[in-house]
Write a protein that holds these residues in place. Structure first.
Motif, PDB file in Angstrom:
ATOM      1  N   HIS A  40      -5.365  -1.431   8.890  1.00 51.34           N
ATOM      2  CA  HIS A  40      -4.211  -0.831   8.217  1.00 51.34           C
ATOM      3  C   HIS A  40      -4.556   0.569   7.710  1.00 51.34           C
ATOM      4  CE1 HIS A  40      -0.551  -0.499   5.892  1.00 51.34           C
ATOM      5  NE2 HIS A  40      -1.297  -0.136   4.864  1.00 51.34           N
ATOM      6  N   TRP A  41      -5.714   0.711   7.104  1.00 47.17           N
ATOM      7  CA  TRP A  41      -6.115   2.020   6.575  1.00 47.17           C
ATOM      8  C   TRP A  41      -6.336   3.027   7.689  1.00 47.17           C
ATOM      9  CZ3 TRP A  41     -10.009  -0.969   3.178  1.00 47.17           C
ATOM     10  CH2 TRP A  41      -9.337  -1.510   2.071  1.00 47.17           C
ATOM     11  N   GLU A  42      -6.815   2.574   8.837  1.00 48.02           N
ATOM     12  CA  GLU A  42      -7.003   3.480   9.986  1.00 48.02           C
ATOM     13  C   GLU A  42      -5.674   4.130  10.366  1.00 48.02           C
ATOM     14  OE1 GLU A  42      -8.619   5.530  13.207  1.00 48.02           O
ATOM     15  OE2 GLU A  42      -9.751   4.370  11.748  1.00 48.02           O
ATOM     16  N   GLU A  43      -4.607   3.345  10.283  1.00 41.01           N
ATOM     17  CA  GLU A  43      -3.279   3.838  10.665  1.00 41.01           C
ATOM     18  C   GLU A  43      -2.637   4.698   9.591  1.00 41.01           C
ATOM     19  OE1 GLU A  43      -1.112   0.248  11.413  1.00 41.01           O
ATOM     20  OE2 GLU A  43      -2.479  -0.380  13.016  1.00 41.01           O
ATOM     21  N   THR A  44      -2.988   4.503   8.330  1.00 41.81           N
ATOM     22  CA  THR A  44      -2.243   5.162   7.257  1.00 41.81           C
ATOM     23  C   THR A  44      -2.999   6.244   6.499  1.00 41.81           C
ATOM     24  OG1 THR A  44      -2.860   3.410   5.704  1.00 41.81           O
ATOM     25  CG2 THR A  44      -0.758   3.161   6.850  1.00 41.81           C
ATOM     26  N   ILE A  45      -4.319   6.151   6.424  1.00 43.35           N
ATOM     27  CA  ILE A  45      -5.064   7.106   5.596  1.00 43.35           C
ATOM     28  C   ILE A  45      -5.561   8.270   6.436  1.00 43.35           C
ATOM     29  CG2 ILE A  45      -7.131   7.454   4.191  1.00 43.35           C
ATOM     30  CD1 ILE A  45      -6.767   4.655   3.105  1.00 43.35           C
ATOM     31  N   GLN A  46      -5.137   9.434   6.042  1.00 41.14           N
ATOM     32  CA  GLN A  46      -5.653  10.679   6.613  1.00 41.14           C
ATOM     33  C   GLN A  46      -6.476  11.330   5.504  1.00 41.14           C
ATOM     34  OE1 GLN A  46      -4.865  11.247   9.873  1.00 41.14           O
ATOM     35  NE2 GLN A  46      -3.817   9.291   9.679  1.00 41.14           N
ATOM     36  N   THR A  47      -7.581  11.926   5.879  1.00 39.97           N
ATOM     37  CA  THR A  47      -8.433  12.492   4.834  1.00 39.97           C
ATOM     38  C   THR A  47      -8.111  13.954   4.635  1.00 39.97           C
ATOM     39  OG1 THR A  47     -10.188  13.041   6.386  1.00 39.97           O
ATOM     40  CG2 THR A  47     -10.280  10.879   5.363  1.00 39.97           C
ATOM     41  N   PRO A  48      -8.540  14.551   3.571  1.00 36.70           N
ATOM     42  CA  PRO A  48      -9.482  14.021   2.588  1.00 36.70           C
ATOM     43  C   PRO A  48      -8.791  13.184   1.512  1.00 36.70           C
ATOM     44  CG  PRO A  48      -9.009  16.304   2.068  1.00 36.70           C
ATOM     45  CD  PRO A  48      -8.257  15.974   3.337  1.00 36.70           C
ATOM     46  N   LEU A  49      -9.568  12.334   0.913  1.00 37.28           N
ATOM     47  CA  LEU A  49      -9.123  11.539  -0.222  1.00 37.28           C
ATOM     48  C   LEU A  49      -9.590  12.278  -1.479  1.00 37.28           C
ATOM     49  CD1 LEU A  49     -10.118   8.087   1.232  1.00 37.28           C
ATOM     50  CD2 LEU A  49      -7.802   8.824   0.744  1.00 37.28           C
ATOM     51  N   ASP A  50      -8.887  13.351  -1.804  1.00 36.82           N
ATOM     52  CA  ASP A  50      -9.311  14.254  -2.884  1.00 36.82           C
ATOM     53  C   ASP A  50      -9.331  13.614  -4.263  1.00 36.82           C
ATOM     54  OD1 ASP A  50      -9.851  16.550  -1.368  1.00 36.82           O
ATOM     55  OD2 ASP A  50      -7.725  17.050  -1.286  1.00 36.82           O
ATOM     56  N   THR A  51      -8.443  12.663  -4.535  1.00 36.03           N
ATOM     57  CA  THR A  51      -8.375  12.090  -5.878  1.00 36.03           C
ATOM     58  C   THR A  51      -9.285  10.866  -6.054  1.00 36.03           C
ATOM     59  OG1 THR A  51      -6.459  10.738  -5.289  1.00 36.03           O
ATOM     60  CG2 THR A  51      -6.022  12.905  -6.266  1.00 36.03           C
ATOM     61  N   LEU A  52      -9.836  10.352  -4.960  1.00 34.91           N
ATOM     62  CA  LEU A  52     -10.655   9.137  -5.030  1.00 34.91           C
ATOM     63  C   LEU A  52     -11.977   9.423  -5.718  1.00 34.91           C
ATOM     64  CD1 LEU A  52     -10.330   6.174  -4.063  1.00 34.91           C
ATOM     65  CD2 LEU A  52     -11.809   6.788  -2.144  1.00 34.91           C
ATOM     66  N   GLU A  53     -12.190   8.779  -6.878  1.00 30.85           N
ATOM     67  CA  GLU A  53     -13.406   8.954  -7.665  1.00 30.85           C
ATOM     68  C   GLU A  53     -14.314   7.731  -7.614  1.00 30.85           C
ATOM     69  OE1 GLU A  53     -11.996   9.846 -11.585  1.00 30.85           O
ATOM     70  OE2 GLU A  53     -11.150  11.770 -10.973  1.00 30.85           O
ATOM     71  N   GLU A  54     -13.737   6.574  -7.341  1.00 32.09           N
ATOM     72  CA  GLU A  54     -14.548   5.359  -7.285  1.00 32.09           C
ATOM     73  C   GLU A  54     -14.086   4.472  -6.141  1.00 32.09           C
ATOM     74  OE1 GLU A  54     -13.256   2.052 -10.265  1.00 32.09           O
ATOM     75  OE2 GLU A  54     -13.186   3.955 -11.364  1.00 32.09           O
ATOM     76  N   LEU A  55     -15.057   3.833  -5.491  1.00 29.03           N
ATOM     77  CA  LEU A  55     -14.776   2.941  -4.368  1.00 29.03           C
ATOM     78  C   LEU A  55     -15.678   1.727  -4.493  1.00 29.03           C
ATOM     79  CD1 LEU A  55     -13.473   2.316  -1.588  1.00 29.03           C
ATOM     80  CD2 LEU A  55     -15.329   3.655  -0.552  1.00 29.03           C
ATOM     81  N   MET A  56     -15.072   0.539  -4.435  1.00 31.70           N
ATOM     82  CA  MET A  56     -15.815  -0.704  -4.444  1.00 31.70           C
ATOM     83  C   MET A  56     -15.306  -1.535  -3.278  1.00 31.70           C
ATOM     84  SD  MET A  56     -15.898  -4.256  -5.210  1.00 31.70           S
ATOM     85  CE  MET A  56     -14.447  -4.607  -6.143  1.00 31.70           C
ATOM     86  N   PHE A  73       0.835  -1.207   0.000  1.00 31.18           N
ATOM     87  CA  PHE A  73       0.000   0.000   0.000  1.00 31.18           C
ATOM     88  C   PHE A  73       0.869   1.257   0.000  1.00 31.18           C
ATOM     89  CE2 PHE A  73      -3.362  -2.837   1.592  1.00 31.18           C
ATOM     90  CZ  PHE A  73      -4.417  -2.411   0.812  1.00 31.18           C
ATOM     91  N   LYS A  74       2.056   1.165   0.575  1.00 33.51           N
ATOM     92  CA  LYS A  74       2.937   2.332   0.672  1.00 33.51           C
ATOM     93  C   LYS A  74       3.584   2.691  -0.668  1.00 33.51           C
ATOM     94  CE  LYS A  74       3.922   1.567   5.513  1.00 33.51           C
ATOM     95  NZ  LYS A  74       4.916   1.194   6.502  1.00 33.51           N
ATOM     96  N   LEU A  75       3.571   1.777  -1.638  1.00 34.99           N
ATOM     97  CA  LEU A  75       4.180   2.047  -2.940  1.00 34.99           C
ATOM     98  C   LEU A  75       3.401   3.115  -3.702  1.00 34.99           C
ATOM     99  CD1 LEU A  75       5.127  -1.585  -4.044  1.00 34.99           C
ATOM    100  CD2 LEU A  75       6.610   0.168  -3.047  1.00 34.99           C
ATOM    101  N   TYR A  76       2.099   3.139  -3.506  1.00 35.88           N
ATOM    102  CA  TYR A  76       1.233   4.158  -4.110  1.00 35.88           C
ATOM    103  C   TYR A  76       0.537   4.871  -2.965  1.00 35.88           C
ATOM    104  CZ  TYR A  76       0.757   3.752  -9.216  1.00 35.88           C
ATOM    105  OH  TYR A  76       0.931   3.819 -10.560  1.00 35.88           O
ATOM    106  N   PRO A  77       0.946   6.065  -2.611  1.00 35.55           N
ATOM    107  CA  PRO A  77       0.296   6.774  -1.504  1.00 35.55           C
ATOM    108  C   PRO A  77      -1.201   6.965  -1.761  1.00 35.55           C
ATOM    109  CG  PRO A  77       2.290   7.915  -2.208  1.00 35.55           C
ATOM    110  CD  PRO A  77       2.026   6.831  -3.205  1.00 35.55           C
ATOM    111  N   TYR A  78      -1.982   6.873  -0.709  1.00 39.30           N
ATOM    112  CA  TYR A  78      -3.440   6.971  -0.844  1.00 39.30           C
ATOM    113  C   TYR A  78      -3.879   8.297  -1.454  1.00 39.30           C
ATOM    114  CZ  TYR A  78      -3.343   9.896   3.341  1.00 39.30           C
ATOM    115  OH  TYR A  78      -3.081  10.892   4.231  1.00 39.30           O
ATOM    116  N   GLN A  79      -3.079   9.341  -1.318  1.00 38.90           N
ATOM    117  CA  GLN A  79      -3.440  10.633  -1.898  1.00 38.90           C
ATOM    118  C   GLN A  79      -3.465  10.588  -3.426  1.00 38.90           C
ATOM    119  OE1 GLN A  79      -0.823  10.101   0.128  1.00 38.90           O
ATOM    120  NE2 GLN A  79      -0.686  11.645   1.721  1.00 38.90           N
ATOM    121  N   GLN A  80      -2.917   9.546  -4.019  1.00 34.36           N
ATOM    122  CA  GLN A  80      -2.873   9.420  -5.476  1.00 34.36           C
ATOM    123  C   GLN A  80      -3.920   8.462  -6.032  1.00 34.36           C
ATOM    124  OE1 GLN A  80       1.236   8.178  -5.896  1.00 34.36           O
ATOM    125  NE2 GLN A  80       1.854  10.261  -6.437  1.00 34.36           N
TER     126      GLN A  80
END
Length: 188
Positions: free
Chosen positions: A85-101, A58-65
């Motif tokens: 894992h996401w609780e520890e690593t993702i800080q919001t906002p997720l500005d680039t996220l357009e789709e979630l499944m 997950f660290k290879l592609y930062p969540y901001q991207q």
């Protein structure tokens, strides 16, 4: 196999060809995709594989991207590992996220009635997901997952919800479903 120079040039110049990245790929392949597409759709599918995805990838592609996140897990415990894992690593906002499944495939993996199908996302997993601010999310697809609190996704215009009911399943929480729909005023 070889390809023409022109084909190779066109393929390397079009980032959309490289936008789907599976975290099952090798580290080297993921880094190659990263060099060719800055904002990918990340695929995490461990529903048919005995081993979960390596969290370090997950660290290879930062969540901001992330342009998109498509995650499928085989049971509640494995889903919990990802949410922790996401609780520890993702800080919001997720500005680039357009789709979630999010797909809970425990209905497929279920062997017997002693392993009930859990569709309701609650506790720490719910806290993690409901804390994500997703201002540009336009597509949401939930499969055997119902968050028991609204999500921060007011820009969603396309919503899919699939539930596989079987014997021993939880009843669908209609109030939670209504609350989820109310959090997406642009869905028609």
């Amino acid at each position: 196999a070889s390809v023409s120079r022109r084909f190779r040039q066109v393929a390397l110049e079009h980032s959309s060809i490289w936008k789907h990245v599976s975290l099952r790929f090798s580290r080297e392949s993921i880094l190659m995709y990263k060099a060719r597409c800055a904002n990918p759709v990340i695929h995490v599918d461990s529903s048919s594989d005995p081993s979960p995805v390596e969290m370090e990838k997950f660290k290879l592609y930062p969540y901001q991207q992330w342009r998109g996140l498509r995650v499928a897990y085989k049971d509640r415990n494995e889903g919990r590992r990802y949410f922790q894992h996401w609780e520890e690593t993702i800080q919001t906002p997720l500005d680039t996220l357009e789709e979630l499944m999010i797909s809970n495939n425990s209905s497929i993996a279920r062997v017997n009635a002693f392993n009930p199908l859990f569709i309701h996302l609650d506790g720490d997993d719910l806290h993690t997901l409901s804390s994500w601010r997703m201002p540009n999310l336009t597509r949401l697809d939930l499969r055997n997952v119902l968050p028991l609190a609204p999500l921060q996704c007011g820009s969603v215009t396309s919503f899919s919800f699939h539930v596989c009911f079987r014997e021993g399943h939880e009843d669908l929480n209609i109030a939670a479903f209504r609350s989820l729909l109310e959090a997406m005023p642009m869905v028609r």
